[in-house]
Scaffold this motif. Structure first.
Motif, PDB file in Angstrom:
ATOM      1  N   GLU A  16       0.669  -1.167  -0.097  1.00 30.48           N
ATOM      2  CA  GLU A  16      -0.004   0.096  -0.070  1.00 30.48           C
ATOM      3  C   GLU A  16       1.025   1.104  -0.084  1.00 30.48           C
ATOM      4  OE1 GLU A  16      -2.400  -0.336   3.420  1.00 30.48           O
ATOM      5  OE2 GLU A  16      -3.689  -1.937   2.565  1.00 30.48           O
ATOM      6  N   ALA A  17       2.179   1.179   0.326  1.00 30.35           N
ATOM      7  CA  ALA A  17       2.922   2.317   0.316  1.00 30.35           C
ATOM      8  C   ALA A  17       2.943   2.975  -1.322  1.00 30.35           C
ATOM      9  CB  ALA A  17       4.173   2.096   0.997  1.00 30.35           C
ATOM     10  N   GLU A  18       3.537   4.259  -1.257  1.00 35.59           N
ATOM     11  CA  GLU A  18       4.010   4.662  -2.298  1.00 35.59           C
ATOM     12  C   GLU A  18       5.450   5.098  -2.365  1.00 35.59           C
ATOM     13  OE1 GLU A  18       1.751   8.167  -3.493  1.00 35.59           O
ATOM     14  OE2 GLU A  18      -0.111   7.810  -2.326  1.00 35.59           O
ATOM     15  N   TRP A  19       6.233   4.253  -3.423  1.00 35.56           N
ATOM     16  CA  TRP A  19       7.478   4.310  -3.340  1.00 35.56           C
ATOM     17  C   TRP A  19       8.127   5.079  -4.367  1.00 35.56           C
ATOM     18  CZ3 TRP A  19       9.820   1.390   0.333  1.00 35.56           C
ATOM     19  CH2 TRP A  19       8.975   0.560   1.057  1.00 35.56           C
ATOM     20  N   THR A  20       8.997   5.497  -4.109  1.00 35.52           N
ATOM     21  CA  THR A  20      10.058   6.584  -5.019  1.00 35.52           C
ATOM     22  C   THR A  20      11.147   6.023  -5.455  1.00 35.52           C
ATOM     23  OG1 THR A  20       8.791   8.577  -4.415  1.00 35.52           O
ATOM     24  CG2 THR A  20      10.878   9.068  -5.282  1.00 35.52           C
ATOM     25  N   GLU A  21      11.471   5.586  -6.608  1.00 33.21           N
ATOM     26  CA  GLU A  21      12.750   4.987  -6.856  1.00 33.21           C
ATOM     27  C   GLU A  21      13.705   6.114  -6.855  1.00 33.21           C
ATOM     28  OE1 GLU A  21      14.974   1.785  -8.645  1.00 33.21           O
ATOM     29  OE2 GLU A  21      12.898   1.853  -8.094  1.00 33.21           O
ATOM     30  N   GLY A  22      15.024   5.648  -6.395  1.00 36.06           N
ATOM     31  CA  GLY A  22      16.069   6.636  -6.082  1.00 36.06           C
ATOM     32  C   GLY A  22      15.971   7.328  -4.775  1.00 36.06           C
ATOM     33  N   LEU A  23      15.128   7.292  -3.978  1.00 36.48           N
ATOM     34  CA  LEU A  23      15.094   7.997  -2.807  1.00 36.48           C
ATOM     35  C   LEU A  23      15.682   7.074  -1.986  1.00 36.48           C
ATOM     36  CD1 LEU A  23      14.209  10.538  -1.050  1.00 36.48           C
ATOM     37  CD2 LEU A  23      11.946   9.511  -0.671  1.00 36.48           C
ATOM     38  N   TRP A  24      16.515   7.612  -0.914  1.00 40.26           N
ATOM     39  CA  TRP A  24      17.035   6.552   0.110  1.00 40.26           C
ATOM     40  C   TRP A  24      17.204   7.192   1.540  1.00 40.26           C
ATOM     41  CZ3 TRP A  24      18.877   1.858  -0.973  1.00 40.26           C
ATOM     42  CH2 TRP A  24      18.974   1.342  -2.168  1.00 40.26           C
ATOM     43  N   LEU A  25      17.154   6.406   2.635  1.00 42.03           N
ATOM     44  CA  LEU A  25      16.858   7.039   4.016  1.00 42.03           C
ATOM     45  C   LEU A  25      17.934   6.199   4.767  1.00 42.03           C
ATOM     46  CD1 LEU A  25      15.204   8.832   6.151  1.00 42.03           C
ATOM     47  CD2 LEU A  25      14.098   6.411   6.657  1.00 42.03           C
ATOM     48  N   GLN A  26      18.903   7.313   5.159  1.00 46.05           N
ATOM     49  CA  GLN A  26      20.017   6.507   6.261  1.00 46.05           C
ATOM     50  C   GLN A  26      19.920   7.081   7.721  1.00 46.05           C
ATOM     51  OE1 GLN A  26      23.959   7.405   5.049  1.00 46.05           O
ATOM     52  NE2 GLN A  26      24.966   5.951   6.304  1.00 46.05           N
ATOM     53  N   ARG A  46       9.493  15.425  -5.347  1.00 50.23           N
ATOM     54  CA  ARG A  46       9.628  13.770  -5.689  1.00 50.23           C
ATOM     55  C   ARG A  46       9.750  13.617  -7.123  1.00 50.23           C
ATOM     56  NH1 ARG A  46       8.646   9.856  -1.628  1.00 50.23           N
ATOM     57  NH2 ARG A  46       8.311  10.781   0.364  1.00 50.23           N
ATOM     58  N   PRO A  47       9.000  14.055  -7.986  1.00 45.30           N
ATOM     59  CA  PRO A  47       9.080  13.593  -9.418  1.00 45.30           C
ATOM     60  C   PRO A  47      10.485  13.669  -9.908  1.00 45.30           C
ATOM     61  CG  PRO A  47       7.164  14.949  -9.219  1.00 45.30           C
ATOM     62  CD  PRO A  47       7.761  15.057  -7.713  1.00 45.30           C
ATOM     63  N   GLU A  48      11.378  14.522  -9.549  1.00 43.25           N
ATOM     64  CA  GLU A  48      12.683  14.833  -9.949  1.00 43.25           C
ATOM     65  C   GLU A  48      13.530  13.606  -9.505  1.00 43.25           C
ATOM     66  OE1 GLU A  48      13.943  18.849  -9.896  1.00 43.25           O
ATOM     67  OE2 GLU A  48      12.376  19.263  -8.666  1.00 43.25           O
ATOM     68  N   ILE A  49      13.210  12.811  -8.571  1.00 43.93           N
ATOM     69  CA  ILE A  49      13.923  11.883  -8.104  1.00 43.93           C
ATOM     70  C   ILE A  49      13.936  10.478  -8.645  1.00 43.93           C
ATOM     71  CG2 ILE A  49      14.650  10.394  -5.790  1.00 43.93           C
ATOM     72  CD1 ILE A  49      13.370  12.814  -4.240  1.00 43.93           C
ATOM     73  N   ASN A  50      14.966   9.968  -8.996  1.00 40.06           N
ATOM     74  CA  ASN A  50      14.685   8.621  -9.835  1.00 40.06           C
ATOM     75  C   ASN A  50      16.192   8.028  -9.640  1.00 40.06           C
ATOM     76  OD1 ASN A  50      16.614   9.485 -12.168  1.00 40.06           O
ATOM     77  ND2 ASN A  50      14.655  10.666 -12.696  1.00 40.06           N
ATOM     78  N   GLU A  51      16.200   6.916 -10.428  1.00 36.73           N
ATOM     79  CA  GLU A  51      17.408   5.914 -10.396  1.00 36.73           C
ATOM     80  C   GLU A  51      18.759   6.603 -10.589  1.00 36.73           C
ATOM     81  OE1 GLU A  51      18.657   1.313 -10.966  1.00 36.73           O
ATOM     82  OE2 GLU A  51      16.844   2.101 -11.937  1.00 36.73           O
ATOM     83  N   LYS A  52      18.375   7.405 -11.621  1.00 35.02           N
ATOM     84  CA  LYS A  52      19.590   8.361 -11.942  1.00 35.02           C
ATOM     85  C   LYS A  52      20.040   9.463 -11.594  1.00 35.02           C
ATOM     86  CE  LYS A  52      19.192   6.074 -16.891  1.00 35.02           C
ATOM     87  NZ  LYS A  52      19.147   6.428 -18.342  1.00 35.02           N
ATOM     88  N   LYS A  53      19.087  10.102 -10.873  1.00 32.52           N
ATOM     89  CA  LYS A  53      19.364  11.070  -9.628  1.00 32.52           C
ATOM     90  C   LYS A  53      18.729  11.044  -8.620  1.00 32.52           C
ATOM     91  CE  LYS A  53      18.005  15.079 -11.709  1.00 32.52           C
ATOM     92  NZ  LYS A  53      17.456  16.358 -12.290  1.00 32.52           N
ATOM     93  N   PRO A  54      19.454  10.048  -7.704  1.00 27.74           N
ATOM     94  CA  PRO A  54      19.113   9.589  -6.564  1.00 27.74           C
ATOM     95  C   PRO A  54      19.254  10.600  -5.499  1.00 27.74           C
ATOM     96  CG  PRO A  54      20.977   8.760  -7.158  1.00 27.74           C
ATOM     97  CD  PRO A  54      20.704   9.250  -8.215  1.00 27.74           C
ATOM     98  N   LEU A  55      18.358  10.713  -4.443  1.00 32.74           N
ATOM     99  CA  LEU A  55      18.482  11.576  -3.320  1.00 32.74           C
ATOM    100  C   LEU A  55      18.754  10.838  -1.901  1.00 32.74           C
ATOM    101  CD1 LEU A  55      18.493  14.622  -2.137  1.00 32.74           C
ATOM    102  CD2 LEU A  55      15.981  14.371  -2.045  1.00 32.74           C
TER     103      LEU A  55
END
Length: 456
Positions: free
Chosen positions: A75-85, A211-220
């Motif tokens: 049910e979660a909405e995932w954003t490819e390229g977004l990472w949490l540390q 969020r729409p600007e974040i992707n696998e090639k432009k990760p955050l």
């Protein structure tokens, strides 16, 4: 942890408690260390990492084991390229986690829950290692695998939450864009439902990215501290989700095996059912609202006498004659023994059960403080009966582990009824201190800190 949380002869956690006439900081230590035998062999507790083969034939994992966690991830909405540390500002680079075993366990599990809420991948942190001579001093760093079964955690999450991407310990390769989220202090409110995602969206927006600007090639990469008690499962109505997360986390396999050997030695020296007691009597135990040592002795003695008088053979003799005590202070164990043995119990400790097992004893003596804590956990989780202290994280984790496969929530069903919330994390127990719980798992309760809304 586990004071309310967390394990071993002594585990430390820092709690800040607010009172109406002012604020003061209370530093308190925590211990970590039970269901009946089948549960313990299956459960050992806390770890993590990422990727991996979910078909290890020596320990198969099925998605049906974690239905609520799977639903949460679906049910979660995932954003490819977004990472949490996650971190709490420890270590040379300020990106490690520090604390006692229960403390670390909570930070690890909470970080995964926060990542799911944010729709982000998660990067496993490093742990700041403690100086055994001074548990408040941190002299190095290590990856979680020394304390937790990270390989199994990786496999469990890959089955339960395949959408969640996981990088191993501090692996930030290729993640060149990094922003810091607002640091959450211990007194700050915990997150629930959509509040953490909203906070992350705000963090992203303030950095000039969407969020729409974040992707696998432009990760955050978002650096977040501190995850300790940062997710409120009660407010989020996530009793079962919390259970599923807990089940994915186990201790280091080798340390758990040493714990199993201790419990096997305990069974060989016992005549029947075993009651395990977690006693806080170390020099750094704060007492007061956390439970004075002598109050523990009085309450435990009364509970043990009640157990002995109410569990009888048909001929009237007591069924439970063996008591295992876990405590980091040999003098406190001796005082406990002097109080309990006149009741008819044979009192065992880790030292006594390993007296003739030199090989295991020497292996444990060579372990660091937090590693030794893991070896204590098995006996507490595996004993037929358990009595602990609600203000200890170790006791809380043990009680939770013993009851995690039961319907409902142990604390909501057996510990919290009839209580009320005071300031901050305080819970008011009318008539306390007293020992309450279900038939096999009990806790000494008293008005004071209770963090089970956000723990383990």
């Amino acid at each position: 942890m586990a004071p309310l949380f967390g394990m071993l002869g002594r585990f430390t956690v820092v709690f800040y408690t607010v009172f109406t006439l002012g604020a003061f900081t209370a530093l308190y230590s925590i211990l970590f260390r039970l269901d009946w035998p089948p549960l313990s062999r299956e459960l050992s507790s806390p770890p993590f990492l990422g990727g991996g083969d979910s078909s290890d034939i020596s320990d198969p994992i099925s998605g049906s084991e974690f239905p609520f966690l799977s639903r949460l991830c679906n049910e979660a909405e995932w954003t490819e390229g977004l990472w949490l540390q996650c971190h709490n500002g420890a270590g040379p680079a300020g990106l490690s986690m520090r604390g006692g075993l229960n403390n670390l366990r909570n930070r690890l599990q909470t970080c995964v829950r926060l990542a799911i809420s944010a729709g982000a991948g998660v990067i496993m942190p490093s742990f700041a290692t403690r100086d055994d001579g001074d548990l408040l001093s941190y002299d190095g760093e290590e990856c979680p695998a020394n304390l937790f079964d990270t390989e199994r955690f990786e496999r469990a999450l890959s089955v339960a939450c395949p959408q969640l991407k996981i990088r191993s310990c501090n692996d930030t390769k290729g993640l060149d864009t990094t922003i810091d989220a607002k640091f959450r202090k211990y007194l700050d409110p915990s997150y629930f439902n959509e509040t953490f995602r909203a906070a992350i969206d705000d963090t992203i927006a303030r950095s000039g990215v969407t969020r729409p600007e974040i992707n696998e090639k432009k990760p955050l990469l978002i650096l977040y501290g501190d995850p300790f008690l940062a997710w409120n499962y009660t407010t989020s109505a996530e009793t079962n989700e919390k259970k599923d997360l807990f089940k994915t986390l186990r201790y280091n396999k080798q340390l758990s095996e040493l714990g199993e050997q201790i419990f096997d030695s305990l069974k060989q020296k016992s005549s029947g059912p075993i009651v395990a007691v977690h006693l806080r009597g170390e020099a750094d135990w704060p007492g007061g609202v956390f439970g004075d040592f002598n109050v523990q002795l009085d309450q435990y003695t009364e509970a043990l006498l009640d157990l002995r008088n109410n569990k009888l053979h048909p001929n009237g003799t007591a069924i439970v004659n063996d008591c295992y005590v876990s405590c980091g202070n040999p003098d406190a164990i001796q005082q406990f023994r002097e109080r309990v043995e006149p009741l008819g119990y044979v009192v065992h400790s880790k030292t006594s059960v390993l007296g003739d097992n030199k090989e295991v004893r020497e292996k444990i003596e060579d372990l660091r403080f937090d590693e030794r804590a893991v070896t204590e956990y098995e006996s507490l989780v595996s004993a037929d009966y358990f009595i602990g202290l609600i203000t200890s994280s170790l006791s809380d984790v043990v009680a939770y582990a013993r009851t995690v496969y039961e319907e409902g929530d142990y604390f909501e069903d057996h510990i919290h009824p009839g209580t009320s919330r005071g300031g901050f994390i305080e819970r008011v127990f009318p008539g306390g201190p007293l020992v309450i719980g279900n038939e096999r798992t009990k806790l000494m309760v008293l008005t004071g800190p209770d963090v089970m809304d956000c723990f383990p």
